[in-house]
Scaffold this motif. Structure first.
Motif, PDB file in Angstrom:
ATOM      1  N   GLY A  29       0.776  -1.155   0.160  1.00  0.00           N
ATOM      2  CA  GLY A  29       0.028  -0.074  -0.085  1.00  0.00           C
ATOM      3  C   GLY A  29       0.812   1.331  -0.052  1.00  0.00           C
ATOM      4  O   GLY A  29       0.205   2.364  -0.003  1.00  0.00           O
ATOM      5  N   HIS A  30       2.214   1.135  -0.023  1.00  0.00           N
ATOM      6  CA  HIS A  30       2.985   2.207   0.016  1.00  0.00           C
ATOM      7  C   HIS A  30       3.624   2.680  -1.087  1.00  0.00           C
ATOM      8  O   HIS A  30       4.152   1.700  -1.932  1.00  0.00           O
ATOM      9  CB  HIS A  30       3.952   2.051   1.074  1.00  0.00           C
ATOM     10  CG  HIS A  30       3.731   2.316   2.522  1.00  0.00           C
ATOM     11  ND1 HIS A  30       4.663   2.595   3.606  1.00  0.00           N
ATOM     12  CD2 HIS A  30       2.419   2.393   2.972  1.00  0.00           C
ATOM     13  CE1 HIS A  30       3.664   2.788   4.856  1.00  0.00           C
ATOM     14  NE2 HIS A  30       2.597   2.528   4.246  1.00  0.00           N
ATOM     15  N   ILE A  31       3.747   3.986  -1.269  1.00  0.00           N
ATOM     16  CA  ILE A  31       4.349   4.419  -2.744  1.00  0.00           C
ATOM     17  C   ILE A  31       5.734   4.985  -2.027  1.00  0.00           C
ATOM     18  O   ILE A  31       5.890   5.913  -1.407  1.00  0.00           O
ATOM     19  CB  ILE A  31       3.624   5.511  -3.386  1.00  0.00           C
ATOM     20  CG1 ILE A  31       2.185   5.027  -3.847  1.00  0.00           C
ATOM     21  CG2 ILE A  31       4.253   6.284  -4.783  1.00  0.00           C
ATOM     22  CD1 ILE A  31       1.234   5.865  -4.566  1.00  0.00           C
ATOM     23  N   SER A 167      -0.412  11.027 -11.747  1.00  0.00           N
ATOM     24  CA  SER A 167      -1.854  10.459 -11.613  1.00  0.00           C
ATOM     25  C   SER A 167      -2.142   8.976 -12.131  1.00  0.00           C
ATOM     26  O   SER A 167      -2.963   8.458 -11.514  1.00  0.00           O
ATOM     27  CB  SER A 167      -2.759  11.396 -12.142  1.00  0.00           C
ATOM     28  OG  SER A 167      -2.972  11.399 -13.567  1.00  0.00           O
ATOM     29  N   ILE A 170      -1.011   6.870  -9.124  1.00  0.00           N
ATOM     30  CA  ILE A 170      -2.105   6.849  -8.104  1.00  0.00           C
ATOM     31  C   ILE A 170      -3.093   6.054  -8.394  1.00  0.00           C
ATOM     32  O   ILE A 170      -3.779   5.272  -7.522  1.00  0.00           O
ATOM     33  CB  ILE A 170      -2.461   8.490  -7.860  1.00  0.00           C
ATOM     34  CG1 ILE A 170      -1.072   9.315  -7.236  1.00  0.00           C
ATOM     35  CG2 ILE A 170      -3.242   8.331  -6.721  1.00  0.00           C
ATOM     36  CD1 ILE A 170      -1.543  10.745  -7.182  1.00  0.00           C
ATOM     37  N   TYR A 173      -2.351   1.530  -8.824  1.00  0.00           N
ATOM     38  CA  TYR A 173      -1.634   0.787  -7.886  1.00  0.00           C
ATOM     39  C   TYR A 173      -2.953   0.082  -7.038  1.00  0.00           C
ATOM     40  O   TYR A 173      -3.847   0.925  -6.621  1.00  0.00           O
ATOM     41  CB  TYR A 173      -0.417   1.415  -7.211  1.00  0.00           C
ATOM     42  CG  TYR A 173      -0.963   2.101  -6.083  1.00  0.00           C
ATOM     43  CD1 TYR A 173      -1.492   3.263  -5.894  1.00  0.00           C
ATOM     44  CD2 TYR A 173      -0.472   1.357  -4.773  1.00  0.00           C
ATOM     45  CE1 TYR A 173      -1.609   3.661  -4.716  1.00  0.00           C
ATOM     46  CE2 TYR A 173      -0.892   1.852  -3.482  1.00  0.00           C
ATOM     47  CZ  TYR A 173      -1.139   3.208  -3.646  1.00  0.00           C
ATOM     48  OH  TYR A 173      -1.568   3.905  -2.222  1.00  0.00           O
ATOM     49  N   ASP A 174      -2.755  -1.097  -6.550  1.00  0.00           N
ATOM     50  CA  ASP A 174      -3.550  -1.658  -5.747  1.00  0.00           C
ATOM     51  C   ASP A 174      -3.278  -1.546  -4.325  1.00  0.00           C
ATOM     52  O   ASP A 174      -2.065  -1.439  -4.137  1.00  0.00           O
ATOM     53  CB  ASP A 174      -3.476  -3.319  -6.180  1.00  0.00           C
ATOM     54  CG  ASP A 174      -4.369  -4.067  -5.467  1.00  0.00           C
ATOM     55  OD1 ASP A 174      -4.292  -3.864  -4.066  1.00  0.00           O
ATOM     56  OD2 ASP A 174      -4.808  -5.213  -6.064  1.00  0.00           O
ATOM     57  N   PRO A 175      -4.182  -1.271  -3.444  1.00  0.00           N
ATOM     58  CA  PRO A 175      -3.826  -1.122  -1.873  1.00  0.00           C
ATOM     59  C   PRO A 175      -3.045  -2.066  -1.410  1.00  0.00           C
ATOM     60  O   PRO A 175      -2.205  -1.706  -0.463  1.00  0.00           O
ATOM     61  CB  PRO A 175      -4.968  -0.811  -1.320  1.00  0.00           C
ATOM     62  CG  PRO A 175      -6.188  -0.615  -2.224  1.00  0.00           C
ATOM     63  CD  PRO A 175      -5.521  -0.913  -3.584  1.00  0.00           C
ATOM     64  N   GLU A 190       7.179  14.491  -4.618  1.00  0.00           N
ATOM     65  CA  GLU A 190       7.048  14.313  -3.235  1.00  0.00           C
ATOM     66  C   GLU A 190       5.431  14.191  -2.793  1.00  0.00           C
ATOM     67  O   GLU A 190       5.461  13.418  -1.782  1.00  0.00           O
ATOM     68  CB  GLU A 190       7.578  15.860  -2.771  1.00  0.00           C
ATOM     69  CG  GLU A 190       7.420  16.010  -1.322  1.00  0.00           C
ATOM     70  CD  GLU A 190       8.343  17.301  -0.970  1.00  0.00           C
ATOM     71  OE1 GLU A 190       9.260  17.564  -1.914  1.00  0.00           O
ATOM     72  OE2 GLU A 190       8.289  17.401   0.421  1.00  0.00           O
ATOM     73  N   LYS A 191       4.526  14.863  -3.249  1.00  0.00           N
ATOM     74  CA  LYS A 191       3.225  14.641  -2.818  1.00  0.00           C
ATOM     75  C   LYS A 191       2.606  13.592  -3.109  1.00  0.00           C
ATOM     76  O   LYS A 191       1.590  12.773  -2.444  1.00  0.00           O
ATOM     77  CB  LYS A 191       2.371  15.728  -3.662  1.00  0.00           C
ATOM     78  CG  LYS A 191       2.478  17.183  -3.443  1.00  0.00           C
ATOM     79  CD  LYS A 191       1.581  18.021  -4.126  1.00  0.00           C
ATOM     80  CE  LYS A 191       1.581  17.742  -5.723  1.00  0.00           C
ATOM     81  NZ  LYS A 191       0.658  18.361  -6.510  1.00  0.00           N
ATOM     82  N   VAL A 192       3.396  12.732  -3.809  1.00  0.00           N
ATOM     83  CA  VAL A 192       2.666  11.437  -4.249  1.00  0.00           C
ATOM     84  C   VAL A 192       3.325  10.063  -3.484  1.00  0.00           C
ATOM     85  O   VAL A 192       2.655   9.102  -3.187  1.00  0.00           O
ATOM     86  CB  VAL A 192       3.030  10.840  -5.872  1.00  0.00           C
ATOM     87  CG1 VAL A 192       2.815   9.643  -6.171  1.00  0.00           C
ATOM     88  CG2 VAL A 192       2.404  12.150  -6.812  1.00  0.00           C
ATOM     89  N   LEU A 193       4.224  10.574  -2.529  1.00  0.00           N
ATOM     90  CA  LEU A 193       4.962   9.538  -1.926  1.00  0.00           C
ATOM     91  C   LEU A 193       4.458   9.251  -0.294  1.00  0.00           C
ATOM     92  O   LEU A 193       4.134  10.377   0.218  1.00  0.00           O
ATOM     93  CB  LEU A 193       6.276   9.734  -1.906  1.00  0.00           C
ATOM     94  CG  LEU A 193       7.019  10.012  -3.245  1.00  0.00           C
ATOM     95  CD1 LEU A 193       8.653  10.412  -2.759  1.00  0.00           C
ATOM     96  CD2 LEU A 193       7.030   8.836  -3.940  1.00  0.00           C
ATOM     97  N   ASP A 194       4.420   8.147  -0.065  1.00  0.00           N
ATOM     98  CA  ASP A 194       4.275   7.973   1.402  1.00  0.00           C
ATOM     99  C   ASP A 194       5.300   8.092   2.150  1.00  0.00           C
ATOM    100  O   ASP A 194       5.691   8.730   3.115  1.00  0.00           O
ATOM    101  CB  ASP A 194       3.607   6.414   1.669  1.00  0.00           C
ATOM    102  CG  ASP A 194       2.468   6.250   1.352  1.00  0.00           C
ATOM    103  OD1 ASP A 194       1.513   6.679   2.126  1.00  0.00           O
ATOM    104  OD2 ASP A 194       2.080   5.563   0.302  1.00  0.00           O
ATOM    105  N   VAL A 210       7.073  11.228   4.097  1.00  0.00           N
ATOM    106  CA  VAL A 210       7.097  12.751   3.670  1.00  0.00           C
ATOM    107  C   VAL A 210       6.620  13.674   4.553  1.00  0.00           C
ATOM    108  O   VAL A 210       7.169  14.493   5.161  1.00  0.00           O
ATOM    109  CB  VAL A 210       6.266  12.643   2.285  1.00  0.00           C
ATOM    110  CG1 VAL A 210       6.265  14.084   1.824  1.00  0.00           C
ATOM    111  CG2 VAL A 210       6.920  11.937   1.465  1.00  0.00           C
ATOM    112  N   ASP A 211       5.530  13.302   5.181  1.00  0.00           N
ATOM    113  CA  ASP A 211       4.629  14.480   6.299  1.00  0.00           C
ATOM    114  C   ASP A 211       5.729  14.425   7.626  1.00  0.00           C
ATOM    115  O   ASP A 211       5.599  15.542   8.333  1.00  0.00           O
ATOM    116  CB  ASP A 211       3.440  14.117   6.575  1.00  0.00           C
ATOM    117  CG  ASP A 211       2.321  14.664   5.431  1.00  0.00           C
ATOM    118  OD1 ASP A 211       2.974  15.607   4.667  1.00  0.00           O
ATOM    119  OD2 ASP A 211       1.146  14.356   5.452  1.00  0.00           O
TER     120      ASP A 211
END
Lengths: 231, 130
Positions: A29-31, A167, A170, A173-175, A190-194, A210-211
């Protein structure tokens, strides 16, 4: 179970150490962004994960197994250079992927190609560089894989195409799957990554969300990268 | 909806902020069903897990509620939406006052300047009506 796990992973090319004692795991589930300067070992790591290279010592596991026939069926790989056959038409390319991969979702691929106005009879040879990259990414993301390894997926394309590619990632991909994206273009992804993995000279320097970086350091991943790898 | 992101705040917090703006300005009306996490994440160009986290935070605040099968909805509690609107305004004002402090203005001067500027705006509006 982790989709990708490295335990004391080391890879040497003769006397040159490309990766040294890497330990990390990537959850479903992670990018994940694989970030590092040129020559830091990003492509070596990706090639180890899809079985194109073998470790010198330590191990690398994909869904709990060493890279081999079974893991290859679960890994969808976008190489650094476009590698789809130039002489094929879009339709032939779809047939090719369908023959090779049992998990290929042809309808998903056709829908995306149509959305980009790529004609079924168009040959890869006649496409621009950006279009080829988009087509190859569509093929790679249309597989229902467990691990997507994308080596520089947005390298040579314009910003609008970058947005489209991200996009597509996003949206497709399967969770249960994980996506690893290697790139220098950090502010774009950056915004797309976990989470991100910073590697430098073959060593893992940082693994963080990232956060978490933004919260704890008050800067973007892009800025942190510039600080950590300042020349 | 147009999404903007700055470099110095967590992405989920910026999403929370912008969805709140969407709710108070009627982009997401009271009682309305929200788009799915994946659709909204794709639209904003962000990671779906980050969008999920933003929704969880909005749910904790009570601005959004989820119904097991039907999806997520904006609250129908208009008082709460009004309260959120006030909260957002206070946040902007605090930032503004901070900037004015940095520039070295005292509060009375700031208020005088505000009066002057909003007076200009009123004149401007009156002018355009002619």
């Amino acid at each position: 179970m982790a989709v990708l796990e490295c335990k004391h992973l080391t890879k040497q090319y003769g006397h040159v150490t490309a990766l040294e004692n890497l330990n990390f795991s990537i959850e479903p589930g992670h990018i994940v962004g694989l970030l590092g300067p040129n020559g830091s070992g990003k492509t070596t790591l990706i090639k180890l994960a899809n079985g194109l290279l073998t470790p010198t010592s330590g191990e690398l596991l994909v869904c709990g197994a060493a890279p081999g026939r079974e893991t290859r069926a679960a890994v969808s790989y976008l190489p650094e250079r476009t590698s789809i056959p130039l002489w094929m038409t879009t339709t032939q390319l779809l047939d090719f992927y369908q023959d090779f991969y049992a998990d290929f979702r042809r309808d998903a691929a056709e829908e995306m190609l149509q959305h980009l106005n790529i004609r079924p009879k168009q040959r890869v040879k006649q496409m621009s560089k950006g279009t080829r990259e988009k087509v190859q990414l569509i093929m790679v993301m249309s597989r229902a894989a467990k691990l997507y390894l994308l080596d520089e997926p947005i390298g040579g394309v314009d910003p609008a195409t970058r947005d489209y590619i991200l996009s597509t990632i996003i949206g497709n991909y399967d969770p249960e799957a994980a996506v690893v994206i290697s790139t220098h273009l950090i502010s774009d992804v950056e915004k797309v990554l976990d989470e991100v993995l910073f590697i430098n000279q073959g060593r893992l320097v940082l693994q963080s969300s990232v956060d978490q970086i933004r919260e704890e350091q008050g800067v973007s991943v892009d800025e942190l990268f510039r600080e950590v790898f300042k020349c | 909806m147009k999404w903007y992101f700055s470099d110095n705040a967590p992405i989920y917090a910026q999403l929370v902020q912008q969805i709140k703006v969407g709710i108070v300005t009627g982009g997401f009306p009271p009682g309305e069903r929200l788009p799915s996490v994946r659709d909204l994440a794709t639209e904003a160009g962000v990671n779906p897990n980050t969008m999920q986290r933003a929704f969880a935070e909005l749910e904790r605040d009570g601005l959004v509620y989820s119904q097991r099968t039907a999806g997520r909805f904006v609250t129908e509690d208009r008082a709460m939406i009004e309260q959120t609107k006030k909260g957002l305004a206070e946040c902007h004002i605090r930032q503004f006052l901070e900037s004015m402090d940095q520039l070295g203005f005292r509060r009375e001067e700031v208020i005088a300047l505000l009066r002057q500027e909003s007076g200009k705006e009123e004149l401007g509006n009156g002018g355009s009506g002619m």
